[in-house]
Design a protein around this motif. Structure first.
Motif, PDB file in Angstrom:
ATOM      1  N   ALA A   1      -5.239 -11.394  -0.427  1.00  0.00           N
ATOM      2  CA  ALA A   1      -4.842 -10.294  -1.078  1.00  0.00           C
ATOM      3  C   ALA A   1      -3.174 -10.498  -1.347  1.00  0.00           C
ATOM      4  O   ALA A   1      -2.506 -11.370  -0.702  1.00  0.00           O
ATOM      5  CB  ALA A   1      -5.121  -9.065  -0.439  1.00  0.00           C
ATOM      6  N   GLY A   2      -3.030  -9.781  -2.591  1.00  0.00           N
ATOM      7  CA  GLY A   2      -1.274  -9.766  -2.782  1.00  0.00           C
ATOM      8  C   GLY A   2      -0.960 -10.279  -4.267  1.00  0.00           C
ATOM      9  O   GLY A   2      -1.936 -10.081  -5.148  1.00  0.00           O
TER      10      GLY A   2
ATOM     11  N   ASP B   1      13.814  -1.084   0.038  1.00  0.00           N
ATOM     12  CA  ASP B   1      12.724  -0.369  -0.270  1.00  0.00           C
ATOM     13  C   ASP B   1      11.967  -0.910  -1.667  1.00  0.00           C
ATOM     14  O   ASP B   1      12.928  -0.768  -2.646  1.00  0.00           O
ATOM     15  CB  ASP B   1      13.012   1.201  -0.348  1.00  0.00           C
ATOM     16  CG  ASP B   1      11.640   2.029  -0.669  1.00  0.00           C
ATOM     17  OD1 ASP B   1      10.598   1.446  -0.657  1.00  0.00           O
ATOM     18  OD2 ASP B   1      11.624   3.302  -0.818  1.00  0.00           O
ATOM     19  N   ASN B   2      10.885  -1.348  -1.730  1.00  0.00           N
ATOM     20  CA  ASN B   2      10.678  -1.996  -2.801  1.00  0.00           C
ATOM     21  C   ASN B   2       9.620  -1.077  -3.527  1.00  0.00           C
ATOM     22  O   ASN B   2       9.017  -1.311  -4.620  1.00  0.00           O
ATOM     23  CB  ASN B   2       9.710  -3.357  -2.430  1.00  0.00           C
ATOM     24  CG  ASN B   2      10.788  -4.418  -2.244  1.00  0.00           C
ATOM     25  OD1 ASN B   2      11.808  -4.377  -2.535  1.00  0.00           O
ATOM     26  ND2 ASN B   2      10.107  -5.516  -1.595  1.00  0.00           N
ATOM     27  N   SER B   3       9.510   0.173  -3.186  1.00  0.00           N
ATOM     28  CA  SER B   3       8.620   0.945  -3.933  1.00  0.00           C
ATOM     29  C   SER B   3       9.478   2.064  -4.577  1.00  0.00           C
ATOM     30  O   SER B   3      10.616   2.161  -4.429  1.00  0.00           O
ATOM     31  CB  SER B   3       7.756   1.945  -2.885  1.00  0.00           C
ATOM     32  OG  SER B   3       8.872   2.759  -1.927  1.00  0.00           O
ATOM     33  N   TYR B   4       8.862   3.117  -5.891  1.00  0.00           N
ATOM     34  CA  TYR B   4       9.765   3.846  -6.350  1.00  0.00           C
ATOM     35  C   TYR B   4       8.709   4.892  -6.875  1.00  0.00           C
ATOM     36  O   TYR B   4       7.431   4.598  -6.670  1.00  0.00           O
ATOM     37  CB  TYR B   4      10.482   2.957  -7.680  1.00  0.00           C
ATOM     38  CG  TYR B   4       9.491   2.369  -8.392  1.00  0.00           C
ATOM     39  CD1 TYR B   4       8.917   2.815  -9.737  1.00  0.00           C
ATOM     40  CD2 TYR B   4       9.145   0.960  -8.105  1.00  0.00           C
ATOM     41  CE1 TYR B   4       8.176   2.125 -10.352  1.00  0.00           C
ATOM     42  CE2 TYR B   4       8.243   0.292  -8.978  1.00  0.00           C
ATOM     43  CZ  TYR B   4       7.745   0.850 -10.133  1.00  0.00           C
ATOM     44  OH  TYR B   4       6.906   0.172 -10.821  1.00  0.00           O
ATOM     45  N   PHE B   5       9.251   6.016  -7.288  1.00  0.00           N
ATOM     46  CA  PHE B   5       8.372   6.999  -7.802  1.00  0.00           C
ATOM     47  C   PHE B   5       7.932   6.923  -9.225  1.00  0.00           C
ATOM     48  O   PHE B   5       8.980   6.498 -10.096  1.00  0.00           O
ATOM     49  CB  PHE B   5       9.312   8.308  -7.418  1.00  0.00           C
ATOM     50  CG  PHE B   5       9.118   8.643  -5.870  1.00  0.00           C
ATOM     51  CD1 PHE B   5      10.339   8.213  -5.186  1.00  0.00           C
ATOM     52  CD2 PHE B   5       8.341   9.206  -5.317  1.00  0.00           C
ATOM     53  CE1 PHE B   5      10.439   8.631  -3.962  1.00  0.00           C
ATOM     54  CE2 PHE B   5       8.375   9.548  -3.745  1.00  0.00           C
ATOM     55  CZ  PHE B   5       9.486   9.320  -3.270  1.00  0.00           C
TER      56      PHE B   5
ATOM     57  N   TYR C   1      -7.524  -5.719  -1.680  1.00  0.00           N
ATOM     58  CA  TYR C   1      -8.534  -5.171  -0.539  1.00  0.00           C
ATOM     59  C   TYR C   1      -8.382  -3.850  -0.246  1.00  0.00           C
ATOM     60  O   TYR C   1      -7.211  -3.434   0.350  1.00  0.00           O
ATOM     61  CB  TYR C   1      -8.722  -6.282   0.239  1.00  0.00           C
ATOM     62  CG  TYR C   1      -9.494  -7.329  -0.022  1.00  0.00           C
ATOM     63  CD1 TYR C   1     -10.972  -7.437   0.270  1.00  0.00           C
ATOM     64  CD2 TYR C   1      -8.910  -8.619  -0.604  1.00  0.00           C
ATOM     65  CE1 TYR C   1     -11.713  -8.532  -0.052  1.00  0.00           C
ATOM     66  CE2 TYR C   1      -9.732  -9.679  -1.137  1.00  0.00           C
ATOM     67  CZ  TYR C   1     -11.007  -9.662  -0.855  1.00  0.00           C
ATOM     68  OH  TYR C   1     -11.756 -10.779  -1.230  1.00  0.00           O
ATOM     69  N   ALA C   2      -9.506  -3.178   0.123  1.00  0.00           N
ATOM     70  CA  ALA C   2      -9.628  -1.966   0.748  1.00  0.00           C
ATOM     71  C   ALA C   2     -10.711  -1.997   1.838  1.00  0.00           C
ATOM     72  O   ALA C   2     -11.914  -2.693   1.730  1.00  0.00           O
ATOM     73  CB  ALA C   2      -9.685  -0.681  -0.159  1.00  0.00           C
ATOM     74  N   TRP C   3     -10.500  -1.308   3.048  1.00  0.00           N
ATOM     75  CA  TRP C   3     -11.528  -1.458   3.966  1.00  0.00           C
ATOM     76  C   TRP C   3     -11.559  -0.228   4.586  1.00  0.00           C
ATOM     77  O   TRP C   3     -10.632   0.682   4.924  1.00  0.00           O
ATOM     78  CB  TRP C   3     -10.936  -2.086   5.117  1.00  0.00           C
ATOM     79  CG  TRP C   3     -12.118  -2.410   6.321  1.00  0.00           C
ATOM     80  CD1 TRP C   3     -13.295  -2.489   6.284  1.00  0.00           C
ATOM     81  CD2 TRP C   3     -11.689  -2.081   7.538  1.00  0.00           C
ATOM     82  NE1 TRP C   3     -13.840  -2.503   7.364  1.00  0.00           N
ATOM     83  CE2 TRP C   3     -12.770  -2.034   8.322  1.00  0.00           C
ATOM     84  CE3 TRP C   3     -10.517  -1.664   8.361  1.00  0.00           C
ATOM     85  CZ2 TRP C   3     -12.726  -2.015   9.658  1.00  0.00           C
ATOM     86  CZ3 TRP C   3     -10.519  -1.432   9.700  1.00  0.00           C
ATOM     87  CH2 TRP C   3     -11.641  -1.653  10.398  1.00  0.00           C
TER      88      TRP C   3
ATOM     89  N   GLY D   1      -0.568  -2.325  -0.676  1.00  0.00           N
ATOM     90  CA  GLY D   1      -0.417  -0.838  -0.952  1.00  0.00           C
ATOM     91  C   GLY D   1       0.908  -0.515  -1.580  1.00  0.00           C
ATOM     92  O   GLY D   1       1.569  -1.535  -2.043  1.00  0.00           O
ATOM     93  N   VAL D   2       1.153   0.875  -1.854  1.00  0.00           N
ATOM     94  CA  VAL D   2       2.349   1.167  -2.522  1.00  0.00           C
ATOM     95  C   VAL D   2       3.050   2.358  -1.538  1.00  0.00           C
ATOM     96  O   VAL D   2       2.104   2.997  -0.876  1.00  0.00           O
ATOM     97  CB  VAL D   2       2.283   1.764  -3.934  1.00  0.00           C
ATOM     98  CG1 VAL D   2       1.980   0.483  -4.768  1.00  0.00           C
ATOM     99  CG2 VAL D   2       1.349   2.749  -3.962  1.00  0.00           C
TER     100      VAL D   2
END
Length: 275
Positions: A57-58, A117-121, A223-225, A246-247
């Motif tokens: 994944a990635g 932080d690599n995430s954002y809104f 991938y989700a589990w 994920g995010v």
């Protein structure tokens, strides 16, 4: 039929009592075996999910494009039965669907405010600090293959509808005939692999494509589990599944957040690559 002797009756009674006493112990033994088997299966499935996260994944980024005003969505996420082990879009069960999915590419986004932080809104508002989304999105209607043109519009319904609070800004999705096809497209492919689904695993690949060169500019494999036992305990086990990648924020706009790192709207800057 001759009567049983006292000794025989006593032996038979003893055997019956012994059987009654042994049954709970045997049931307990079976229960322990079942628990041990379930724990071993859980551990093996979790280890496989972790391996897939490390090795498969990635993200893969090959090329970025600046000043992209509009994009083409070859597919749109639809709602699914998140209790179904074989649900096609399970890896993106939290993603917005239908018009929410389309709108996510038109929303403004807030810049990163925390170092590292690599995430954002992503939101539909027009805050002074927000960065514009794409100016338009064209969507391929999967029923007939025709394109539909969508643009964002914000207005202040409180000015003509007193049921809204003063100052409230509402986002609208306006539809119109298509223009020239956008150069850059976004699509996805949901994978339903029976061997993986039996272990509670789901996967999906999202791609950004240059339609002029047929070049894949970037791709994300998620991938989700959801442990198989969750399907008997939860009404929507895929909604609470573990995911990689994920995010940090805005799980309903994960695809938009990926696309923003490849196709950059005018006046915006691409977020840094995920760690």
């Amino acid at each position: 039929m001759p009567a049983l002797s006292v000794k025989t009756r006593w032996v038979l009674g003893l055997l019956a009592v012994t059987a009654l006493l042994a049954k709970p112990a045997y049931d307990y033994h079976l229960a322990r075996q079942a628990r041990a088997a379930a724990q071993a299966r859980y551990a093996a499935d979790k280890a496989e999910f972790q391996r897939l996260c490390r090795e498969v994944a990635g993200y893969k980024f090959y090329r970025k494009a600046e000043n992209v005003e509009g994009i083409l969505l070859l597919k749109v996420r639809r709602d699914g039965d998140w209790q179904d082990l074989m649900a096609p879009g399970a890896a993106f069960a939290l993603e917005g669907t239908d018009e929410s999915y389309i709108s996510s590419f038109l929303y403004n986004r807030d810049p990163i405010t925390t170092a590292g932080d690599n995430s954002y809104f992503v939101d539909g508002g027009q805050a002074a600090s927000s960065i514009s989304g794409f100016k338009y999105v064209e969507v391929v209607d999967e029923r007939n293959g025709e394109r539909v043109h969508y643009t964002p519009r914000w207005d202040e319904p409180w000015q003509y509808d007193k049921s809204y609070l003063k100052g409230y800004i509402k986002f609208w999705l306006d539809k119109s005939p298509p223009l020239d096809p956008p150069r850059y497209a976004v699509t996805f492919e949901d994978h339903v692999v029976p061997e993986e689904r039996a272990r509670g695993l789901a996967s999906s690949t999202v791609k950004v494509i240059d339609t002029q060169t047929n070049e894949v500019m970037a791709e994300m494999l998620r991938y989700a589990w959801s442990p198989p036992g969750a399907f008997s305990r939860s009404a929507t086990p895929w909604l609470s599944a573990y995911k990689c990648p994920g995010v940090g924020h805005g799980s309903s706009t994960a695809t938009r957040q990926f696309v923003d790192r490849v196709l950059v709207p005018p006046g915006a800057t691409a977020p840094p690559p995920p760690k």
